[in-house]
Design an enzyme around this catalytic site. Structure first.
Site, mmCIF file in Angstrom:
data_model
loop_
_atom_site.group_PDB
_atom_site.id
_atom_site.type_symbol
_atom_site.label_atom_id
_atom_site.label_comp_id
_atom_site.label_asym_id
_atom_site.label_seq_id
_atom_site.Cartn_x
_atom_site.Cartn_y
_atom_site.Cartn_z
ATOM 1 N N PRO A 134 -32.423 23.737 -68.334
ATOM 2 C CG PRO A 134 -32.474 25.914 -67.494
ATOM 3 C CD PRO A 134 -32.125 25.119 -68.721
ATOM 4 C CG ASN A 135 -37.181 23.215 -64.979
ATOM 5 O OD1 ASN A 135 -36.937 22.970 -63.804
ATOM 6 N ND2 ASN A 135 -37.451 24.424 -65.414
ATOM 7 N NE ARG A 182 -41.393 21.615 -66.430
ATOM 8 C CZ ARG A 182 -40.879 22.392 -67.356
ATOM 9 N NH1 ARG A 182 -39.889 21.982 -68.111
ATOM 10 N NH2 ARG A 182 -41.354 23.604 -67.526
ATOM 11 C CE1 TYR A 196 -41.982 21.043 -72.095
ATOM 12 C CE2 TYR A 196 -43.157 20.782 -70.030
ATOM 13 C CZ TYR A 196 -42.580 21.595 -70.984
ATOM 14 O OH TYR A 196 -42.604 22.961 -70.826
ATOM 15 C CG ASN A 217 -34.956 20.993 -75.111
ATOM 16 O OD1 ASN A 217 -35.180 22.155 -74.790
ATOM 17 N ND2 ASN A 217 -35.878 20.051 -75.091
ATOM 18 C CB ALA A 261 -36.674 28.358 -69.229
ATOM 19 C CD GLU A 295 -33.938 26.916 -80.405
ATOM 20 O OE1 GLU A 295 -34.860 27.271 -79.647
ATOM 21 O OE2 GLU A 295 -33.416 27.689 -81.229
ATOM 22 C CG HIS A 310 -37.751 23.865 -78.212
ATOM 23 N ND1 HIS A 310 -37.307 24.257 -76.977
ATOM 24 C CD2 HIS A 310 -37.141 24.666 -79.115
ATOM 25 C CE1 HIS A 310 -36.468 25.264 -77.121
ATOM 26 N NE2 HIS A 310 -36.347 25.527 -78.411
ATOM 27 N NE ARG A 346 -46.033 24.842 -73.971
ATOM 28 C CZ ARG A 346 -45.149 24.513 -73.052
ATOM 29 N NH1 ARG A 346 -43.949 24.065 -73.387
ATOM 30 N NH2 ARG A 346 -45.461 24.605 -71.772
#
Length: 146
Positions: free
Chosen positions: A9-10, A17, A22, A74, A77, A98, A100, A107
Site C-alpha cells: 500500500p501507498n 509521498r 521516502y 516492500n 503498512a 523484506e 523498506h 521511526r
C-alpha cells in the site's frame, strides 16, 4: 530463475509521498532499475503493486504454478499487521527479502514491528531505493548457492 518484486500500500505514490522520508524516486523508476538488474543477473522478474492485501495474496497464489525462486517485497503498512500476506509468503516457500526505504526502526514505535521478518531471509531498511537492488543481489547469490 524467476523473482517477484512486490510492493504494498501507498508505494504507488513514491516520488510524491513525503519525499523527505521516502525519497524522490518513483516506483516505476525502481521497477525499471530492478528489472535491468534482474536481466543482468540472468534471471526474470514480475513486478506487482497493490494497495490491497487480498490482491497481493491473490497475485502470490497465481504465481505459484509459474515457479517462484525468490521474492523481494516492500509490504508497506502491511509489514505491521498483514497476517494473510505473511501466511501467503510462507505458503509460497520461496526465499524472501523484506525491503523498506526508510529505517523503520528509527521511526514511530508501531513501525518497528514486522510480522513478515520472522519468515524472511533478511530485511533491508533505511537505504532508500538502492535497497531493492542490494536485496535482489543477495537473493540471487543465495539462490545460486543453494
Amino acid at each position: 530463475m524467476r523473482v517477484l518484486l512486490i510492493n504494498g500500500p501507498n508505494l504507488n505514490r513514491l516520488g510524491h509521498r513525503d519525499p523527505a522520508v521516502y525519497g524522490t524516486t518513483t516506483l516505476a523508476e525502481i521497477e525499471v532499475a530492478f528489472s535491468a538488474r534482474v536481466k543482468e543477473r540472468g534471471a526474470e522478474c514480475v513486478c506487482f503493486q497493490s494497495n490491497h492485501e487480498g490482491a497481493i495474496v491473490d497475485f502470490l497464489q497465481s504465481q505459484i504454478p509459474n515457479g517462484i525462486d525468490g521474492i523481494v517485497i516492500n509490504p508497506g503498512a502491511l509489514t505491521h499487521y498483514g497476517l494473510s500476506l505473511r501466511d501467503a509468503l510462507q505458503d509460497v516457500g520461496a526465499p524472501t527479502i523484506e525491503v523498506h526505504l526508510s529505517n523503520i526502526h528509527a521511526r514511530e514505535e508501531f513501525r518497528r514491528h514486522s510480522v513478515i521478518a520472522p519468515i524472511a531471509r533478511g530485511q533491508m531498511t533505511g537505504f532508500g531505493w538502492r535497497a531493492y537492488l542490494w536485496a535482489l543481489d543477495y537473493l540471487i547469490d543465495e539462490i545460486d548457492k543453494d
